[in-house]
Design a protein around this motif. Structure first.
Motif, PDB file in Angstrom:
ATOM      1  N   PHE B  49       7.629 -38.717 -27.668  1.00 33.37           N
ATOM      2  CA  PHE B  49       8.680 -39.151 -28.580  1.00 33.37           C
ATOM      3  C   PHE B  49       8.096 -39.898 -29.765  1.00 33.37           C
ATOM      4  CE2 PHE B  49      10.316 -39.900 -24.153  1.00 33.37           C
ATOM      5  CZ  PHE B  49      10.782 -38.605 -24.016  1.00 33.37           C
ATOM      6  N   MET B  50       8.765 -39.733 -30.890  1.00 31.00           N
ATOM      7  CA  MET B  50       8.354 -40.478 -32.064  1.00 31.00           C
ATOM      8  C   MET B  50       9.596 -40.845 -32.853  1.00 31.00           C
ATOM      9  SD  MET B  50       5.067 -38.532 -33.567  1.00 31.00           S
ATOM     10  CE  MET B  50       5.819 -36.938 -33.406  1.00 31.00           C
ATOM     11  N   GLN B  51       9.419 -41.835 -33.682  1.00 33.21           N
ATOM     12  CA  GLN B  51      10.503 -42.215 -34.572  1.00 33.21           C
ATOM     13  C   GLN B  51      10.133 -41.737 -35.962  1.00 33.21           C
ATOM     14  OE1 GLN B  51      12.926 -44.093 -32.968  1.00 33.21           O
ATOM     15  NE2 GLN B  51      14.245 -43.728 -34.737  1.00 33.21           N
ATOM     16  N   TRP B  52      11.027 -41.060 -36.614  1.00 37.50           N
ATOM     17  CA  TRP B  52      10.744 -40.614 -37.978  1.00 37.50           C
ATOM     18  C   TRP B  52      12.002 -40.806 -38.805  1.00 37.50           C
ATOM     19  CZ3 TRP B  52      12.592 -36.594 -41.165  1.00 37.50           C
ATOM     20  CH2 TRP B  52      11.817 -36.352 -42.311  1.00 37.50           C
ATOM     21  N   LEU B  55      15.526 -40.434 -37.450  1.00 39.57           N
ATOM     22  CA  LEU B  55      15.579 -39.423 -36.394  1.00 39.57           C
ATOM     23  C   LEU B  55      14.590 -39.713 -35.278  1.00 39.57           C
ATOM     24  CD1 LEU B  55      15.785 -36.059 -38.323  1.00 39.57           C
ATOM     25  CD2 LEU B  55      17.614 -37.493 -37.479  1.00 39.57           C
ATOM     26  N   LYS B  56      14.926 -39.172 -34.119  1.00 40.60           N
ATOM     27  CA  LYS B  56      13.956 -39.180 -33.035  1.00 40.60           C
ATOM     28  C   LYS B  56      13.287 -37.821 -33.013  1.00 40.60           C
ATOM     29  CE  LYS B  56      16.345 -42.294 -29.901  1.00 40.60           C
ATOM     30  NZ  LYS B  56      17.317 -42.333 -28.806  1.00 40.60           N
ATOM     31  N   GLU B  72      19.263 -36.772 -33.609  1.00 37.46           N
ATOM     32  CA  GLU B  72      19.775 -38.023 -34.173  1.00 37.46           C
ATOM     33  C   GLU B  72      19.484 -39.182 -33.224  1.00 37.46           C
ATOM     34  OE1 GLU B  72      23.833 -37.311 -35.222  1.00 37.46           O
ATOM     35  OE2 GLU B  72      23.247 -36.085 -36.936  1.00 37.46           O
TER      36      GLU B  72
END
Lengths: 1127, 156
Positions: B49-52, B55-56, B72
């Motif tokens: 998982f990453m945060q951008w 958004l996920k 989202e």
């Protein structure tokens, strides 16, 4: 006719199909672009043919090329042609191409409306399906409006295949054409009970999305969803429903209650981690309501999350931490007990996990563990490879330390050394942040200035290490702070001449302009201090040498390209030249020179500006110039990639905005110049120079890359402090234990044999040295600013937050003596296991402290209350570190209302002795609910004495209580303030009072009452007021003061500790200190002067005191005596 | 809801892109660039998982292909992983032990399968059987079409 078709098919045989294209691209790796351009030419030819099969093939190839990044928008019309083919094979390709290539601004979309409508009503369900799928990707507001009705009809289609697609696309239609929501909603709701599970889940999905945007409107569907949840076995659907409840529960607490049981069942039973995680999230979301059931389920969640974090699966670890951070907001304590685990996560290989753990740490620090946590973070800073993560660590360290006005810092020397250590980071962007922290601490924590100045002087001395590779280095910003601190507090410098020398080195000229300006200005301040020091000496050559040095070095700055530097330097240069002239004539100038920079800089409360009256006739809202033209505001607000609201930046980046603005203006100017025939355009090269000019960082400087971490000699290592602190606390603890033992022996030898002090609790930790955090609301007008630089600095500094009175008390150390009687009393009064005791202590990490005997009394009251108020018991929160048996502690419930009282005079800043205000005292009371029940309708009442009266609102009788303006859920504390009118302040006072409140449980509510006493000491009427030695001498000479004295025996502490203690606990300030003798001053709220002369010899301390009010003096001295008799 | 799904190779070559909201080419290109660089830079054994921005980003690697899903912020990450996995299963079932080349050469099929599984950023069908059945049915229809076309050619 037949021939034509045959001819077409022969043509086709030579065409490339998609596979050929892909193969071709793979075979032309070297000249891919060229190959593709020939392919595109072929495709263009194919699209010109009438044969729809050829066209479809071409469109299919285009779709592939589009994915590779080639522009195919020119073929939009051909795509529409293929879409409208009657054959499913081609239609499918056409719709696929459209869904990939069309977007809202594609103009041919409006040609498709009728075609799509035809396809939607096609007898073949797959035609309809393909049209719906395509439409979901490129639906525009126009299409949504025109087709809404057709799609709504399809929601009741006979085939479930169409129904579910129609339901799903309805969401897109709602977004583009919101008016359709109302007419379509009843049908959508029907679909929740559709016989086909696919349609049902589609409807759940859509309503879940809608409810997330506006949950209020969907509360009425809760029963229906509840039914679905309990009946459904499809995890995909269950997750969506539970997510929907997560959005609804904050609006309807009853729903939260109802959900607990099914959710806990699911948490226990499910094996699907995704479902478990969703349940946990929803339980957390519903935690605002505080029923007992919630506490249980909350515990379960924390347990499960711990398991997730401990899991070897990185994904679960990440999610566990993420969910923990949500709990942290509502139940910080339950997360704090997992500190060990979270610290472990900092060692994880995965950066995203480390970042999550960092976020959590922010909320977990306490006085006790701050040093440990920061030490760990510092180790990570050293190890951190990428600069982004390291910068993140750096900001986190500073955030953690500085949160709530440095609430958790017990040793500011340690913090300064941490900041200094951080300056060794190469290439960080956050030099400015470190600098502002240094300034903030040095200004606000008076006691730290000596240390800070010494550190800053070392920094300045070693400035070359920081600026080595300035171009990519924001760290040189700390020199700004260092120079300013050394200049402003130059009286603390050990070797001012050396520092001055360091500040005037030629290398300084390579620093950014604003830093040079500070250097120059502060060199002048330093110069003034040096002159003052040197003029006392008989030898005047030293002073003259210093002036000569200034005159030699300053011209470098006079030549600076930076206007600010230039201006200051030339001004100061002339001044020094003049001084030199006077010196040569043996005129004493030091006094006058230092008068230039006289006055102390005081922190200004953010509200201070408001107190400056607006002069008559000044309209602050009126435009000074004409408002800017409309066109200027148009281009702001770049559109977000998605239509969503943009996340707010916590720290607005002004520079960025400014740059944008600059660029825009430059653009506009260029435009204007281009249109202006009279403007001679600059050659491109000069243009470039112009653009680059504004950054000083473009001055070429040879980069020195140092691979070895820099250890600046003479700088402290923060680790030492950690060790020292550890030792100090240990010593304190040991002492305490010793005393405890003694006390216990006195009381009863049999009891509490194993009574250990347990885990060290928050309130046991006393700050190492007295830190005088400036708390006064500063004088409204006429603040003392030492010079214009200081004024400028005022703007640069972070806004100084006024620390509320209650915080003030938090920062104060609790003398060792205070706790002991409490402990032993507690142990004797109600026997408890030591672990439980420790827990009780731990449960109140924020218990405010105030040094005076009254707290003892309050604690005693707690005890009495312990016995008096017995409530039905509920399960306790697990004691920290006792995870295993967390659900079993069925011990007796207690309602303990911590009730600490600190009378403090209000308007401490009003030193003019306004008798009106001098008769008011504000008492801050912290109410902490330590029970498991909800407390409400609290009423606070005090029995007025002749002298002191509680101020009640007008119209209420003299015995009416005041309603406390909040309710207290379990574990929550809040502060209320009450104003008392006091006539005479010369005697300490005790007021009796009662607090009545309603204890509300799930099934019952009882009315309870607490009795307490408020103890107003005379000390609390004193305000720390600085006094200059000459004013002090005048005061003593005036003869208006009565004197008194007191002797303290057996005081075994260094003299400066002793002074610090008096300053701290009794609000005095040191006027002058000579060896083992010091004069101190304080002032009461009613303007009484209190002067002390403290002398020490051996273990005896004698205090001679003078005051214009003998009774007050006697009482203050008694209180001081008490303070020292307890240590 | 989901915003986009991307498939790309270890070399960063895009193999499939599905956008559930309409977006301009420029925005798409920026996202593709960001995603490939971000995902490819991840260390092995990191979480998926990453945060951008808001958004996920949930990604998973299957053999040489990265599957990357942008959802989202309120979505369930584990569910997103399940979605990726389910899609791989569907591809596997359709192609029979799917490999990167299958997706390259039959990229339109990969889209058709995705369209039966997800729609408008939501899960359309949670049952594997039903998805398979509808894909088969559409393919049958397509073959009918083609055979029909040959008939026309021969006898028309």
């Amino acid at each position: 006719m037949a021939l034509k078709i045959v001819k077409g098919s022969i043509d086709r045989m030579f065409d490339k199909n998609l596979q050929d294209l892909v193969r071709g691209i793979r075979n032309h790796k070297e000249d891919e672009a060229k190959y593709i351009s020939t392919c595109i030419d072929e495709i263009k030819q194919e699209l010109k043919q009438d044969n729809i099969a050829v066209k479809a093939n071409a469109v299919c190839k285009l779709t592939y090329l589009q994915m590779l990044g080639y522009d195919v928008s020119w073929a939009a019309f051909n795509i529409v042609e293929v879409m409208s083919s009657s054959k499913f094979t081609y239609k499918r390709i056409g719709y696929l191409a459209a869904s990939q290539c069309f977007h809202e601004n594609t103009d041919v979309i409006m040609l498709t409306t009728n075609q799509i409508r035809k396809d939607l009503s096609s007898p073949n369900q797959y035609d309809t399906g393909v049209a719906l799928t395509g439409l979901s990707c490129f639906v525009t507001p126009d299409l949504a409006r025109d087709l809404a009705n057709d799609i709504m009809t399809l929601m009741s289609h006979t085939k479930p295949y169409i129904r579910k697609k129609a339901v799903l696309i309805m969401y897109k239609v709602f977004l583009k054409y919101p008016e359709s929501l109302r007419p379509a909603f009843p049908r959508l709701k029907e679909k929740l009970e559709d016989p086909d599970p696919g349609v049902q889940s589609a409807a759940v999905n859509v309503i879940c999305e809608l409810a997330r945007r506006n949950p209020k409107n969907y509360l009425s569907l809760a029963p229906l969803f509840f039914k679905l949840m309990t009946s459904s076995t499809n995890n995909w659907v269950l997750i969506k429903i539970i997510k929907l409840f997560g959005a609804l529960t904050p609006l309807e607490p009853r729903l939260g209650k109802k959900l607990i049981e099914p959710l806990t069942n699911l948490i226990h039973s499910t094996s699907a981690m995704s479902l478990l995680y969703e349940c946990v999230n929803t339980v957390i979301a519903g935690q605002y309501s505080c029923s007992v059931g919630h506490i249980k389920s909350h515990l379960l969640c924390v347990q499960k999350l711990r398991i997730l974090i401990e899991d070897s699966d990185q994904n679960l670890k990440y999610l566990g931490l993420l969910a923990m951070s949500k709990i942290l907001k509502t139940h910080p304590k339950s997360v704090q007990s997992h500190k060990d685990l979270i610290l472990q996560c900092l060692d994880d290989k995965d950066e995203s996990i480390r970042l999550r753990a960092l976020d959590l740490l922010y909320g977990m620090v306490s006085k006790k563990n701050l040093m440990e946590i920061v030490k760990k973070l510092m180790i990570h800073v050293d190890k951190a490879e990428g600069t982004t993560y390291r910068d993140e660590l750096l900001t986190k360290i500073i955030d953690i330390c500085s949160q709530s006005n440095y609430q958790y810092i017990t040793n500011f020397e340690w913090y300064i050394s941490i900041l200094v250590e951080l300056t060794r980071l190469e290439g960080t962007r956050h030099g400015h942040l470190i600098a502002s922290q240094m300034l903030d601490v040095a200004i606000r924590v008076k006691a730290i200035r000596v240390f800070a100045v010494a550190q800053m002087a070392t920094l300045l001395d070693n400035a070359h290490l920081l600026t080595g590779n300035m171009q990519r280095n924001g760290i040189c910003e700390v020199l700004y702070a260092a120079a300013w601190i050394c200049g402003e507090f130059s009286e603390h410098l050990e070797n001012p001449v050396q520092t001055l020398e360091a500040m005037l080195r030629p290398k300084v000229a390579t620093l950014p302009g604003h830093i040079q300006a500070v250097y120059v200005q502060n060199a002048a301040k330093l110069f003034a201090t040096i002159l003052k020091n040197q003029e006392g000496n008989t030898d005047s050559t030293a002073a003259q040498e210093t002036s000569q040095m200034m005159i030699d070095r300053l011209p470098l700055f006079v030549q600076s390209a930076n206007l600010e530097v230039q201006e200051r330097a030339s001004c100061i240069l002339q001044l020094v030249k003049y001084i030199q002239k006077l010196q040569q004539k043996d005129v004493e100038v030091a006094e006058e020179v230092s008068a230039l920079f006289a006055g102390e800089l005081n922190p200004v409360a953010p509200k201070a500006q408001k107190k400056v009256p607006v002069p008559e006739g000044l309209d602050l809202d009126a435009w000074i110039n004409e408002p800017p033209s409309e066109s200027e505001s148009e281009d702001e607000q770049p559109k977000a990639i998605f239509t969503k609201e943009e996340p707010k930046h916590s720290r607005p980046r002004h520079t960025e905005v400014d740059e944008k603005e600059l660029a825009r203006r430059r653009e506009a100017r260029k435009q204007e110049q281009a249109n202006n025939p009279f403007y001679i355009k600059a050659s491109p090269s000069s243009q470039k120079v112009y653009q680059e000019a504004p950054g000083v960082e473009h001055i070429p400087v040879v980069q020195i890359d140092l691979s070895v971490p820099l250890k600046v000699p003479g700088l402290p290592m923060s680790d030492q402090y950690v060790k020292l602190e550890e030792e100090r606390r240990q010593k304190e603890r040991a002492e305490k234990k010793k005393k405890e033992k003694k006390k216990r022996k006195e009381k009863r030898s049999g009891r509490g044999k194993k009574h250990d002090s347990g885990p060290e609790s928050e309130e046991d930790i006393t700050p190492a040295h007295v830190v005088d955090i400036v708390t006064e609301e500063m004088p409204e007008v006429g603040m003392h600013l030492s010079d214009d630089v200081a004024q400028e600095d005022q703007n640069h500094l972070p806004v100084r937050v006024k620390i509320c009175i209650c915080m003030f008390c938090l920062c104060r150390p609790l003398a060792d003596s205070e706790k002991l009687p409490v402990r032993s009393h507690r142990a004797a009064g109600a026997p408890k296991s030591s672990a439980e005791d420790g827990e009780a202590e731990n449960a109140t990490p924020q218990e405010p402290k105030k040094k005076s005997s009254k707290e003892k009394r309050d604690k005693k009251k707690d005890k009495e209350r312990d016995r008096k108020v017995r409530l039905r018991c509920w399960k306790h929160f697990p004691p920290s570190g006792h995870k295993s048996d967390s659900r079993s502690t069925q011990s007796e419930g207690r309602t303990v209302v911590t009730f600490l009282v600190f009378p403090l005079p209000r308007k401490v800043c009003d030193i003019q002795g306004n008798l009106q205000d001098g008769s008011q005292v504000v008492v801050s009371v912290i109410f902490e609910n330590k029970s498991d029940s909800f407390l409400k309708s609290m009423e606070f009442n005090v029995l007025d004495s002749l002298n002191s009266k509680l101020q009640r609102p007008e119209g209420s009788g003299p015995h009416d209580g005041l309603t406390v303006p909040f309710q207290l859920p379990p574990g929550v504390s809040n502060e209320a303030r009450f104003v008392f009118t006091v006539q005479s302040i010369v005697m300490p006072q005790k007021l009796k009072g009662t607090l009545t409140f309603i204890v509300k449980n799930e099934d019952s509510s009882t009315h309870e009452k607490l009795d307490f006493k408020l103890h107003f000491t005379c000390t609390s009427y004193l305000i720390t007021t600085p006094c200059y030695s000459d004013a002090f001498a005048k005061l003593l000479e005036s003869g208006d003061l009565k004197s008194s004295s007191v002797r303290l025996e057996g005081v075994n502490m260094p003299f400066h500790h002793l002074l610090a203690r008096i300053c701290f606990h009794h609000h005095f300030s040191v006027v002058e200190r000579i060896d083992s003798c010091a004069s101190m001053y304080s002032r009461s709220i009613q303007g009484h002067h209190v002067c002390l002369l403290v002398k020490t010899s051996g273990q005896t301390v004698s205090i001679d005191a003078k005051c214009d009010e003998p009774t007050l003096l006697g009482n203050v001295l008694d209180e001081i005596k008490q303070t020292f008799s307890q240590c | 809801m989901m915003r986009f799904m991307l498939l790309f190779s270890r070399q960063g070559k895009l193999r499939l892109q599905k956008w559930f909201t309409s977006m301009s080419e420029r925005e798409k290109k920026k996202i593709i660039r960001d995603m490939t660089t971000m995902v490819l830079a991840r260390q092995p054994r990191s979480c998926n998982f990453m945060q951008w921005k808001d958004l996920k980003i949930v990604y998973k690697r299957y053999a040489s292909l990265y599957f990357c899903l942008g959802v989202e912020s309120q979505e369930n990450e584990l569910l997103a992983l399940e979605i990726i996995h389910r899609y791989v299963e569907l591809l596997d079932k359709y192609f029979g032990n799917v490999c990167e080349l299958d997706i390259i050469f039959n990229f339109e099929k990969a889209y058709f399968i995705l369209d039966e599984f997800l729609m408008g950023g939501e899960i359309q069908e949670t049952s594997k059987q039903i998805v398979n059945r509808s894909i088969e049915a559409s393919d049958m229809l397509q073959e009918d079409d083609i055979s029909e076309w040959y008939e026309v050619e021969l006898f028309g």
